[in-house]
Design a protein around this motif. Structure first.
Motif, short mmCIF file in Angstrom:
data_model
loop_
_atom_site.label_atom_id
_atom_site.label_comp_id
_atom_site.label_asym_id
_atom_site.label_seq_id
_atom_site.Cartn_x
_atom_site.Cartn_y
_atom_site.Cartn_z
N ILE A 169 0.85 -1.19 0.00
CA ILE A 169 0.00 0.00 0.00
C ILE A 169 0.88 1.24 0.00
O ILE A 169 1.70 1.42 0.90
N GLY A 170 0.73 2.08 -1.02
CA GLY A 170 1.53 3.29 -1.13
C GLY A 170 0.99 4.41 -0.25
O GLY A 170 -0.10 4.93 -0.49
N ILE A 171 1.76 4.76 0.77
CA ILE A 171 1.41 5.87 1.66
C ILE A 171 2.21 7.08 1.19
O ILE A 171 3.44 7.04 1.15
N GLY A 172 1.50 8.15 0.84
CA GLY A 172 2.20 9.25 0.19
C GLY A 172 1.84 10.63 0.67
O GLY A 172 1.52 10.84 1.85
N SER A 173 1.87 11.54 -0.27
CA SER A 173 1.76 12.97 0.05
C SER A 173 0.43 13.36 0.66
O SER A 173 0.33 14.41 1.31
N LEU A 174 -0.60 12.54 0.48
CA LEU A 174 -1.88 12.83 1.15
C LEU A 174 -1.71 12.88 2.66
O LEU A 174 -2.48 13.54 3.36
N ILE A 195 3.39 -1.73 3.71
CA ILE A 195 3.40 -0.35 3.23
C ILE A 195 4.74 0.03 2.60
O ILE A 195 5.79 -0.50 2.96
N VAL A 196 4.64 0.95 1.64
CA VAL A 196 5.81 1.62 1.08
C VAL A 196 5.48 3.11 1.02
O VAL A 196 4.31 3.51 1.14
N LEU A 197 6.50 3.92 0.83
CA LEU A 197 6.31 5.37 0.85
C LEU A 197 6.51 5.96 -0.55
O LEU A 197 7.32 5.46 -1.33
N GLU A 198 5.79 7.03 -0.83
CA GLU A 198 5.85 7.65 -2.16
C GLU A 198 5.47 9.13 -2.05
O GLU A 198 4.87 9.56 -1.07
N THR A 199 5.85 9.90 -3.07
CA THR A 199 5.46 11.31 -3.10
C THR A 199 4.47 11.63 -4.21
O THR A 199 3.70 12.57 -4.11
N ASP A 200 4.52 10.90 -5.32
CA ASP A 200 3.80 11.26 -6.56
C ASP A 200 4.29 12.61 -7.08
O ASP A 200 3.56 13.33 -7.75
N SER A 201 5.52 12.99 -6.73
CA SER A 201 6.06 14.27 -7.18
C SER A 201 6.11 14.32 -8.70
O SER A 201 6.32 13.29 -9.36
N PRO A 202 5.86 15.50 -9.26
CA PRO A 202 5.66 16.81 -8.63
C PRO A 202 4.21 17.11 -8.31
O PRO A 202 3.86 18.27 -8.03
#
Length: 249
Positions: A169-174, A195-202
């Motif tokens: 499950i991608g836990i990110g900028s939200l 879980i893994v971490l992400e930004t969805d940048s930009p």
């Protein structure tokens, strides 16, 4: 060490200052990057990226661009997967709030899921109001290679369905939005090994500049919610990454 498991490095906001972006991330302990595509027009640029920090790329057609799919697209994607052993399939999925016809989205998602299964590659899944449909298709296609449910914002019950199918499950900028209650609950309550971490940048933070360096802030929030150290969280996330990679080896 942290890996940003979803950063669009070829977006103009990042691509034209990539050395600076990568250095800023490394300075705060973000030393791995996974770069997904969205449309067919992204593929060549992503495949040409040579930064050593890029641990994998993902090639695919996002549901917003599903109507770009042509008969020859399948052959092109198949050839890329044959020639690039570190290529995942993504960003693919379903977005039932977008105006691309659902039947087109479903058809293109199925075709890409089949290719991912054929080449034993994880996938990156875009999911907006489509959890039940995605889970049904994944079951029907007997997909076993796992991947990441990108930018998760659903319920714990939805997350558990995907976890049972070998997804992280991608836990990110939200998570940087204190009003995003479901994301905070997921970050606090899901098994750490899911879980893994992400930004969805930009993207995801239109009023701010979102870059992979923001993984550090996301990690600090997750660690605080879990009552663990950032270092321990980094170790678990690295194990989770290795688990995903093992599915494609």
């Amino acid at each position: 060490m942290f890996t940003d498991t979803h950063c669009h490095l070829i977006a103009p906001e990042l691509r034209f200052r990539l050395p600076e972006i990568v250095a800023q991330a490394a300075a705060v302990g973000v030393t791995g990057l996974l770069v997904p595509s969205a449309s067919i027009g992204d593929w060549d640029a992503i495949l040409q990226l040579r930064q050593p920090e890029i641990r994998a790329v993902a090639i695919g057609v996002h549901p917003w661009f599903a109507d770009e799919w042509r008969q020859e697209t399948e052959g092109s994607l198949k050839q890329i997967l044959q020639q690039n052993t570190n290529a995942w399939v993504g960003e693919i999925g379903l977005d039932f709030l977008h105006d691309t016809p659902r039947e087109t989205q479903v058809s293109v998602f199925r075709l890409q899921l089949q290719l991912a299964q054929q080449f034993s590659r994880p996938i990156i899944v875009h999911n907006v109001k489509a959890s039940a449909a995605l889970a049904d298709i994944i079951r029907a296609e007997k997909f076993t290679c796992g991947g990441i449910i990108h930018a998760f914002s659903g319920s714990l019950e939805e997350a558990r369905v995907f976890i049972r199918h070998s997804f992280k499950i991608g836990i990110g900028s939200l998570l940087l939005n204190p009003r995003a209650k479901k994301v905070h609950i997921a970050a606090q309550s899901l098994p750490l090994n899911s879980i893994v971490l992400e930004t969805d940048s930009p993207y995801m933070q239109p009023e701010n500049r979102n870059t992979p360096a923001n993984i550090r802030q996301i990690a600090e929030i997750v660690a605080d919610l879990r009552g663990i150290s950032v270092q321990d969280l980094a170790a678990v996330c690295e194990e989770n990454w290795c688990d995903l990679v093992a599915k494609s080896s």
